[in-house]
Design a protein around this motif. Sequence first.
Motif, PDB file in Angstrom:
ATOM      1  N   GLU A 161      17.356 -19.261  16.174  1.00 45.90           N
ATOM      2  CA  GLU A 161      17.050 -18.049  15.407  1.00 45.90           C
ATOM      3  C   GLU A 161      16.005 -17.188  16.130  1.00 45.90           C
ATOM      4  O   GLU A 161      14.905 -16.947  15.625  1.00 45.90           O
ATOM      5  CB  GLU A 161      16.579 -18.394  13.989  1.00 45.90           C
ATOM      6  N   GLU A 210      18.716 -10.382  13.908  1.00 45.89           N
ATOM      7  CA  GLU A 210      18.020 -10.634  12.642  1.00 45.89           C
ATOM      8  C   GLU A 210      18.624  -9.797  11.527  1.00 45.89           C
ATOM      9  O   GLU A 210      18.826 -10.275  10.405  1.00 45.89           O
ATOM     10  CB  GLU A 210      16.533 -10.319  12.810  1.00 45.89           C
ATOM     11  N   TRP A 213      23.503 -18.081  15.749  1.00 41.97           N
ATOM     12  CA  TRP A 213      22.095 -17.662  15.780  1.00 41.97           C
ATOM     13  C   TRP A 213      21.186 -18.863  15.540  1.00 41.97           C
ATOM     14  O   TRP A 213      20.167 -19.031  16.223  1.00 41.97           O
ATOM     15  CB  TRP A 213      21.877 -16.580  14.720  1.00 41.97           C
ATOM     16  N   ALA A 214      21.559 -19.710  14.586  1.00 43.68           N
ATOM     17  CA  ALA A 214      20.767 -20.907  14.306  1.00 43.68           C
ATOM     18  C   ALA A 214      20.771 -21.847  15.505  1.00 43.68           C
ATOM     19  O   ALA A 214      19.739 -22.457  15.843  1.00 43.68           O
ATOM     20  CB  ALA A 214      21.316 -21.618  13.070  1.00 43.68           C
TER      21      ALA A 214
END
Length: 385
Positions: free
Chosen positions: A242, A276, A237-238
Amino acid sequence: MRVDIAELTPSSPSTAVAHLSAETLVSAVLDARLEWWRRKLCALALVGRIPAGSVPALFGVVRDSRVGTEVRAALLEVLPPSEELLTWLRTTDDDAYNLDLAILRTRARLKDSTSVPDVVALMADEGPHRRLVADQCVDLLGHHEVLAALGFDSSLSLMLFGETPAARLLGVRLSDLDVTQALADEERMVAREAYDRLAEVRDHHGELLRMVADQAPGHLWALAVLAARGEPIGEQWAALGEPMVPVPGLPADVRAAIVRQYVPGTRDTDPRWLLEAACLPAEEPPDVMSQAMAALAPVNPAPPVPVGDHYQQGEGTYHLIDTDAGQVEVSTLGRFYWTADGPDLPGFRRIDEVTGAIMITGLPVYFFGRREPLSVRELLFYWQD
């Protein structure tokens, strides 16, 4: 269990009166003085045993708009096939509530291939109970027959090349093969169907990783599948930056509370909310009401009343607290409160008009028949009867 018609209750099974003669059951169905549920149970007990001479009268009940849908729908489940019945099913414009579902299911039971477009369209309906009828119709018609009526030779080709989102959604549901390609569908409800399917299995792991690494079409959904399978996705995700749904002005603590409560959401939820939610740190829910009562101690708070108790039905995400200085609504999702003219709560965030009006896009929530994005106030202080 065997009972007489007079001994039936609304929860009785139709088998309870199956021992009665067909003539007795027909008489009960035709008796407009009887409660609708007695007539319905008697109608269902007639499956496979309607006397030929009774068919016209029972069909007359089906066509009578003054009769409740429950009785008419029960008769549609048991009436034998006929050209007259099929013609009426195809041409009626009766708009009685939910009768359209019974009509479509009966057309499927009678193997009416002309019903397929209507069945497919129902696949995209917002109501889960209506989509369930679409699934039943597909099973009644037969999977191969449905595909043939749509001009496709396989569920995979329908999944990839169906003309409408509903058709491609059906392709995903019918497919026994790899559905990862459907994660790239431009319609969220199609991609979400594939996500739901893939989240329940361990297959195609390498393909999902490849989609994420290559940022291929559907890669956010692919990463969401991995998260749903319990895999840590923080690093991936990073690496993607994100990605989050932008909601200007939304405080971080409010956002986190809403994500924890409402994700994974409905079939039209943006996959970024799923990611998220998967990457939010675990948090013990605070003892909000005890803290709120302590903060309100100087103004003599009454015991908190859950919103469902306040309205005497339903449930929600807040309690109402009366005080000497006015009423306060306290959210159960975190340290948030709303009040028109009541006291402040030290240590709690007051949700004012500006913050309360912020719309949480991409996260539709069921609310009194609608499934649409709601505002911060509607989500933190939610009630549904």
